[in-house]
Design a protein around this motif. Structure first.
Motif, short mmCIF file in Angstrom:
data_model
loop_
_atom_site.label_atom_id
_atom_site.label_comp_id
_atom_site.label_asym_id
_atom_site.label_seq_id
_atom_site.Cartn_x
_atom_site.Cartn_y
_atom_site.Cartn_z
N VAL A 1 0.83 -1.22 0.00
CA VAL A 1 0.00 0.00 0.00
C VAL A 1 0.86 1.27 0.00
N LEU A 2 2.09 1.14 0.47
CA LEU A 2 2.95 2.33 0.55
C LEU A 2 3.35 2.83 -0.84
N GLN A 3 3.12 2.00 -1.86
CA GLN A 3 3.46 2.43 -3.23
C GLN A 3 2.39 3.35 -3.81
N ARG A 4 1.23 3.40 -3.19
CA ARG A 4 0.14 4.13 -3.86
C ARG A 4 0.22 5.64 -3.64
N LYS A 5 -0.49 6.34 -4.52
CA LYS A 5 -0.55 7.80 -4.43
C LYS A 5 -1.89 8.20 -3.82
N VAL A 6 -1.86 9.30 -3.08
CA VAL A 6 -3.09 9.89 -2.56
C VAL A 6 -3.15 11.33 -3.05
N LYS A 7 -4.23 11.67 -3.76
CA LYS A 7 -4.38 13.00 -4.34
C LYS A 7 -3.13 13.39 -5.12
N GLY A 8 -2.59 12.44 -5.86
CA GLY A 8 -1.45 12.70 -6.72
C GLY A 8 -0.10 12.74 -6.00
N LYS A 9 -0.13 12.54 -4.70
CA LYS A 9 1.13 12.59 -3.95
C LYS A 9 1.44 11.24 -3.33
N ASN A 10 2.74 11.02 -3.04
CA ASN A 10 3.11 9.78 -2.36
C ASN A 10 2.42 9.71 -1.00
N LEU A 11 1.84 8.56 -0.73
CA LEU A 11 1.17 8.40 0.56
C LEU A 11 2.18 8.47 1.70
N VAL A 12 1.88 9.31 2.68
CA VAL A 12 2.63 9.30 3.94
C VAL A 12 1.65 8.81 4.99
N TYR A 13 1.85 7.59 5.46
CA TYR A 13 0.87 7.00 6.38
C TYR A 13 1.34 7.11 7.83
N PHE A 14 0.73 8.03 8.53
CA PHE A 14 1.07 8.26 9.94
C PHE A 14 -0.12 7.99 10.85
N ASP A 15 -0.95 7.03 10.47
CA ASP A 15 -2.10 6.69 11.32
C ASP A 15 -1.98 5.26 11.84
N ASN A 16 -0.75 4.91 12.20
CA ASN A 16 -0.46 3.53 12.58
C ASN A 16 -1.05 3.12 13.92
N ALA A 17 -1.30 4.10 14.79
CA ALA A 17 -1.90 3.75 16.08
C ALA A 17 -3.37 3.37 15.89
N ALA A 18 -3.96 3.79 14.77
CA ALA A 18 -5.34 3.38 14.46
C ALA A 18 -5.31 1.98 13.86
N THR A 19 -4.49 1.80 12.86
CA THR A 19 -4.25 0.46 12.32
C THR A 19 -2.97 0.50 11.49
N ALA A 20 -2.21 -0.57 11.56
CA ALA A 20 -0.95 -0.63 10.80
C ALA A 20 -1.21 -1.23 9.43
N GLN A 21 -0.38 -0.88 8.47
CA GLN A 21 -0.49 -1.48 7.13
C GLN A 21 0.01 -2.93 7.17
N LYS A 22 -0.35 -3.68 6.11
CA LYS A 22 -0.06 -5.12 6.15
C LYS A 22 1.06 -5.48 5.18
N PRO A 23 2.04 -6.25 5.65
CA PRO A 23 3.09 -6.70 4.73
C PRO A 23 2.57 -7.77 3.76
N GLN A 24 3.28 -7.93 2.66
CA GLN A 24 2.88 -8.90 1.63
C GLN A 24 2.69 -10.30 2.22
#
Lengths: 414, 145
Positions: free
Chosen positions: A22-45
């Protein structure tokens, strides 16, 4: 300047990032910076693969089927129990109960142990920094039993006032349910000390590990907690899986939570005898696929090494706190000595929600609001905070993006 | 009744204004500006009965009827929401209950702000639109009786 610390590279973060699609994706044309890990963490392959492979290769209902698929699925499901047991160093595998998450785990204890043991006039202690899920189940129990809920106060740094804690204990106190690490401030509470004091008074202690299990080494035997709860999705695992750890003798005494399949030994219309631990508390078909894949998440964390992850996250958090506090008008909320990788802040004259909306347009995902901790926000007399929470895949460069984003947003909003 | 600009005409006007912006920052700066310019509700109206609770920000809304038309006043503690609130008032205030009930607020989509009315935003804005329509319905029933 603390920034030099982030040059310590306990692992190759570029390689780590590649494991999280998921870290490869863009949000609103920009590289995603995901800083909401305390809500839920992203998942490895590996976790995604484990989910897919479960459905592709051995989907079956567990524990009762005698065919090969059922046996394989059961083995995979039970393997997760063993991994969880080791992850938190429980003594027995049957002390690990699978639930849907921390919320259900706490509700289970309140509804079973609580209903059995809390009587009119009894007292339950929680703290002023609890998540709503460690407040409401106890409130409901107190209402039902005419018991009293008492609160350990929080100081200006966001730490528990331990002297006050001891003063709250009376002969009527039956259980203390306390968060290990605060979701909104990151404060790590001295749970071992809390437990030691409680046990001197024969009081049971539940530790809410929703935020701590991913960052800290958990040893329930050493901690000596009576109950410990955690959620898979905050430890890079799938959503919908949680754990209730309880000391065996306690779990054995407790009545079942839900009735149904799996939790029974024998059913007649005259009555039912219940299954042994842990199945007594696992009525119905469990969330098999997600539980199976949870093991892959725990293995992944173990492989990278919790100590390595922690060193990296601590350095990143210090760097972020340092950089953000240099922005004019920014006030950090929560200055506890021991913290997880959470930075909560407010900006003078700026509503957290406005900040969140603008940061989202820069592709930065933060959490804004009261973080399900309204009493704590009231304590600090703020409507909420902006919270950035870091995981193993976040980088110093992403923190720089956040700092730039906050600076721009402040300019727009003032 | 004197002739006033229709809801649709105001919506088109706003859509035209937004078509001038070629980046999101300008668009938000404009909304923030609208929010700052919206006259704050006086304290007597900022009471619980007028409060529309959102998860993150609050909105206060009042309505009164004059000569068959409804006039809204509102406020919010968050400035972007306040800017959006200001546009909703500009579109809906001063119209008849039936006109307010019938409008679909298409302009919100046209100016690219639909996400602010989405469930996940929990900012009270969606509830505010519902509350405006509820007021309209209530006044309509009152007029008929």
């Amino acid at each position: 300047m603390i920034s030099a610390d982030t040059d310590i590279k306990p692992f190759d973060v570029t390689a780590i990032r590649k494991e999280f699609p998921v870290l490869q994706r863009k949000v609103k044309g920009k590289n995603l910076v995901y800083f909401d890990n305390a809500a839920t963490a992203q998942k490895p392959q590996v976790v995604i693969d484990a989910l897919v492979s479960y459905y592709q290769q051995f989907n079956a209902n567990i524990h009762r089927g005698i065919h090969s698929l059922a046996e394989e699925a059961t083995a995979a499901f039970e393997a997760t129990r063993d991994t969880v047991k080791d992850f938190i160093n429980a003594k027995y595998r049957e002390e690990i109960i699978f639930t849907h998450g921390v919320t259900e785990s706490i509700n289970l204890v309140a509804a079973t142990w609580g209903r059995q043991n809390i009587k009119e006039g009894d007292e339950i202690i929680i703290s002023g920094m609890e998540h709503h899920s460690n407040i409401v189940p106890w409130q409901m129990l107190c209402q039902e039993k005419k018991a009293k809920l008492k609160i350990i106060p929080v100081d200006n740094n966001g730490e528990l006032i331990m002297d006050e804690y001891e003063k709250l204990i009376t002969l009527k106190t039956k259980i203390i349910s306390i968060v290990h690490a605060s979701n909104s401030l990151g404060t790590i509470n001295p749970v071992k000390e809390i437990i030691e004091i409680a046990h001197q008074h024969n009081i049971i202690v539940l530790v809410d590990g929703a935020q701590s299990a991913v960052h800290l080494d958990i040893d329930v035997q050493n901690m000596d907690c009576d109950f410990f709860v955690l959620s898979s999705h905050k430890i890079y695992g799938p959503t919908g899986v949680g754990v209730l750890y309880g000391k065996k003798e306690l779990l054995e005494e407790m009545p079942p939570y839900m009735g149904g399949g799996e939790m029974i030994k024998e059913v007649t219309f005259d009555g039912t005898t219940y299954n042994d631990l842990p199945y007594k508390f696992e009525a119905g078909t469990p969330n098999i696929a997600d539980t199976v894949a949870f093991k892959a998440a725990l293995d992944f964390v173990n492989e990278v090494g919790k100590d390595n992850i922690r060193k990296y996250e601590v350095a990143l958090t210090k760097y972020a706190m340092n950089k953000l506090s240099q922005i004019e008008g920014v006030r950090l909320v929560g200055a506890a000595k021991h913290k997880t990788s959470v930075v909560s802040f407010i900006v003078d004259g700026v509503h957290p929600q406005d900040m969140g909306i603008l940061l989202d347009n820069y592709g930065i995902a933060v959490r804004t609001g009261h973080h399900c901790c309204q009493p704590l926000m009231n304590r600090f007399e703020i409507p909420g905070t902006v919270r950035a929470s870091f995981a193993m895949y976040n980088t110093k460069e992403e923190v720089d993006e956040l700092v730039k984003g906050v600076e721009k947003a402040v300019k727009m909003l003032r | 009744m004197e002739a006033v600009q229709t809801i649709q005409e105001t919506e088109e006007e706003i859509t035209d204004e937004f078509s001038l912006f070629d980046n999101w920052e300008d668009k938000y700066e404009y909304i923030i500006d609208l929010g700052k310019k919206l006259k704050p509700l006086s304290a007597e109206y900022k009471i619980d009965i007028n409060k529309i609770k959102g998860c993150q920000s609050q909105v206060w809304l009042t309505a009164n009827e004059d000569d068959g038309r409804i006039y809204f006043k509102a406020d919010s503690d968050a400035v972007i929401v306040k800017g959006l609130v200001s546009m909703l008032i500009r579109v809906l205030s001063g119209h008849t209950p039936q006109e307010i009930i019938d409008t679909k607020l298409d302009f919100v989509n046209k100016i690219g702000m639909t996400n602010h009315l989405a469930q996940t935003r929990s900012n009270g804005l969606l509830s505010m639109v519902k509350q405006m329509k509820n007021y309209a319905l209530a006044y309509k029933i009152k007029q008929q009786s």
